[in-house]
Design a protein around this motif. Sequence first.
Motif, short mmCIF file in Angstrom:
data_model
loop_
_atom_site.label_atom_id
_atom_site.label_comp_id
_atom_site.label_asym_id
_atom_site.label_seq_id
_atom_site.Cartn_x
_atom_site.Cartn_y
_atom_site.Cartn_z
N LEU A 89 -20.97 22.55 -20.56
CA LEU A 89 -20.63 21.17 -20.90
C LEU A 89 -19.11 21.01 -21.00
O LEU A 89 -18.54 20.02 -20.51
N GLU A 90 -18.47 22.02 -21.61
CA GLU A 90 -17.01 21.95 -21.75
C GLU A 90 -16.33 22.05 -20.38
O GLU A 90 -15.28 21.46 -20.16
N GLY A 91 -16.96 22.78 -19.46
CA GLY A 91 -16.43 22.86 -18.09
C GLY A 91 -16.45 21.48 -17.44
O GLY A 91 -15.48 21.05 -16.81
N VAL A 92 -17.55 20.76 -17.63
CA VAL A 92 -17.67 19.40 -17.07
C VAL A 92 -16.66 18.48 -17.78
O VAL A 92 -15.96 17.69 -17.13
N ALA A 93 -16.56 18.64 -19.11
CA ALA A 93 -15.64 17.77 -19.88
C ALA A 93 -14.20 17.95 -19.38
O ALA A 93 -13.47 16.97 -19.20
N GLU A 94 -13.84 19.20 -19.12
CA GLU A 94 -12.47 19.48 -18.64
C GLU A 94 -12.20 18.76 -17.32
O GLU A 94 -11.16 18.15 -17.14
N LYS A 95 -13.19 18.83 -16.42
CA LYS A 95 -13.00 18.17 -15.11
C LYS A 95 -12.92 16.65 -15.27
O LYS A 95 -12.24 15.98 -14.50
N CYS A 96 -13.62 16.12 -16.26
CA CYS A 96 -13.54 14.67 -16.51
C CYS A 96 -12.16 14.31 -17.04
O CYS A 96 -11.58 13.28 -16.67
N GLN A 97 -11.65 15.19 -17.92
CA GLN A 97 -10.31 14.94 -18.48
C GLN A 97 -9.26 14.98 -17.37
O GLN A 97 -8.33 14.19 -17.36
N GLU A 98 -9.46 15.90 -16.42
CA GLU A 98 -8.51 15.97 -15.28
C GLU A 98 -8.51 14.66 -14.51
O GLU A 98 -7.55 14.31 -13.86
N ARG A 99 -9.64 13.94 -14.59
CA ARG A 99 -9.72 12.64 -13.91
C ARG A 99 -9.23 11.52 -14.81
O ARG A 99 -9.40 10.34 -14.50
N GLY A 100 -8.69 11.88 -15.97
CA GLY A 100 -8.07 10.88 -16.85
C GLY A 100 -8.99 10.33 -17.93
O GLY A 100 -8.60 9.41 -18.65
N ALA A 101 -10.20 10.89 -18.07
CA ALA A 101 -11.14 10.31 -19.04
C ALA A 101 -10.96 10.90 -20.44
O ALA A 101 -10.54 12.04 -20.60
N GLU A 102 -11.31 10.08 -21.43
CA GLU A 102 -11.38 10.54 -22.82
C GLU A 102 -12.80 11.09 -22.99
O GLU A 102 -13.78 10.37 -22.69
N VAL A 103 -12.93 12.33 -23.47
CA VAL A 103 -14.26 12.96 -23.47
C VAL A 103 -14.56 13.67 -24.79
O VAL A 103 -13.70 14.33 -25.36
N LEU A 104 -15.82 13.54 -25.23
CA LEU A 104 -16.33 14.35 -26.33
C LEU A 104 -17.46 15.20 -25.76
O LEU A 104 -18.30 14.66 -25.02
N ALA A 105 -17.50 16.48 -26.09
CA ALA A 105 -18.60 17.33 -25.62
C ALA A 105 -19.39 17.77 -26.84
O ALA A 105 -18.82 18.35 -27.77
N HIS A 106 -20.68 17.50 -26.86
CA HIS A 106 -21.49 17.80 -28.04
C HIS A 106 -22.72 18.61 -27.62
O HIS A 106 -23.52 18.13 -26.82
N ALA A 107 -22.87 19.81 -28.18
CA ALA A 107 -24.02 20.64 -27.83
C ALA A 107 -25.21 20.31 -28.72
O ALA A 107 -25.06 20.17 -29.94
N GLY A 108 -26.38 20.17 -28.11
CA GLY A 108 -27.58 19.91 -28.89
C GLY A 108 -28.78 19.79 -27.99
O GLY A 108 -28.66 19.80 -26.76
N ASP A 109 -29.94 19.67 -28.65
CA ASP A 109 -31.21 19.61 -27.93
C ASP A 109 -31.74 18.17 -28.05
O ASP A 109 -31.93 17.68 -29.17
N VAL A 110 -32.01 17.52 -26.93
CA VAL A 110 -32.50 16.12 -27.02
C VAL A 110 -33.87 16.04 -27.70
O VAL A 110 -34.27 14.97 -28.15
N ALA A 111 -34.57 17.17 -27.75
CA ALA A 111 -35.88 17.17 -28.41
C ALA A 111 -35.74 17.06 -29.93
O ALA A 111 -36.72 16.82 -30.64
N GLU A 112 -34.53 17.28 -30.44
CA GLU A 112 -34.26 17.21 -31.88
C GLU A 112 -33.54 15.90 -32.19
O GLU A 112 -32.37 15.72 -31.84
N ALA A 113 -34.22 15.01 -32.89
CA ALA A 113 -33.63 13.70 -33.20
C ALA A 113 -32.28 13.86 -33.91
O ALA A 113 -31.34 13.11 -33.64
N SER A 114 -32.19 14.86 -34.81
CA SER A 114 -30.94 15.00 -35.59
C SER A 114 -29.77 15.43 -34.70
O SER A 114 -28.62 15.06 -34.97
#
Length: 270
Positions: A41-66
């Motif tokens: 995810l951080e690899g993708v975030a870095e490439k987005c930042q290189e394209r000028g985007a503001e990015v937050l990367a958050h690790a988690g499981d979509v199966a967990e509501a919290s």
Amino acid sequence: MMKDKRVLLTGASSGLGAALAYTLAQQGARLALFATNLERLEGVAEKCQERGAEVLAHAGDVAEASDVQAAVQRAVEAWNGIDVVIANAGISMWVRFEEVEDPAVFRRLMDVNYMGVVHAAYATLPYLKDSRGLFVAVSSVQGKVPVPLHSGYVASKHAVQGFCDTLRLELLGTGVDVMVVLPHWLRGTNLRQSALGKDGQALGATSRRHSSESITIEAASQQIVQSMLKRSRQLVMPWKLKLLTAVYALRPQWAEAVIRRALRKQDLGK
Ligand SMILES: NC(=O)c1ccc[n+]([C@@H]2O[C@H](COP(=O)([O-])OP(=O)(O)OC[C@H]3O[C@@H](n4cnc5c(N)ncnc54)[C@H](OP(=O)(O)O)[C@@H]3O)[C@@H](O)[C@H]2O)c1
């Protein structure tokens, strides 16, 4: 345009989600990216930042509501709201029902593919109502038609379709739109490697051929973003697959013959 839009995107660490992140970054969106694998995810975030985007990367499981709730909180604290949610995270399966060794496979598919969409909607709806925003679920054409070896996946995507269609009706007049994306096979994703086999484990590398109808994740992400800008209710890719869904509704046996033939071409045998 997507400039400055505050976007929550699940399943952003690979495949279609990563391609969508790059397309949206290029257009100046602010991105809250979510998936289980933080390194990817951080690899993708870095490439987005290189394209000028503001990015937050958050690790988690979509199966967990919290987990989803925590990612939403971070995005809201950073940007004071959310305009667009793309519930894209998903897993697949590749096994006949009668060969499945543990029915827990079916629960996991529902937890990730269906509850993952529900959790994303549940955690973001108040913010989408504030921003008169857009909720997008990446389903599959398998949310409308059956495909052998995918019974649990097909069921989970049918659930996504039913949920989104109902949510859209309930939200009429609120300014929030709901869009469902129904791709056919995509090229350039990890979905086949991570598909669950009979023992509930990921299948790993596979030599199966892609259908000649498959589309690239780059082309798919461009189409999805265009449809998001139009706030379409549904996007079927490629468009001619709409015919299959229409034929299935009217003459299911005809559509089933087409589906079986298409699968045989992909070495599915039997
Ligand atoms: N590939 C196709 O032919 C095809 C066709 C129709 C529809 N789709 C749909 O397209 C969407 C994207 O899939 P893809 O093809 O791009 O496959 P992919 O490359 O495997 O991407 C799936 C994404 O979902 C994430 N994910 C999986 N389980 C998760 C969980 N429990 N919690 C959070 N994130 C999770 C994965 O990241 P982590 O591993 O880091 O969690 C990854 O980022 C899926 O909903 C899929 O059903 C794909």
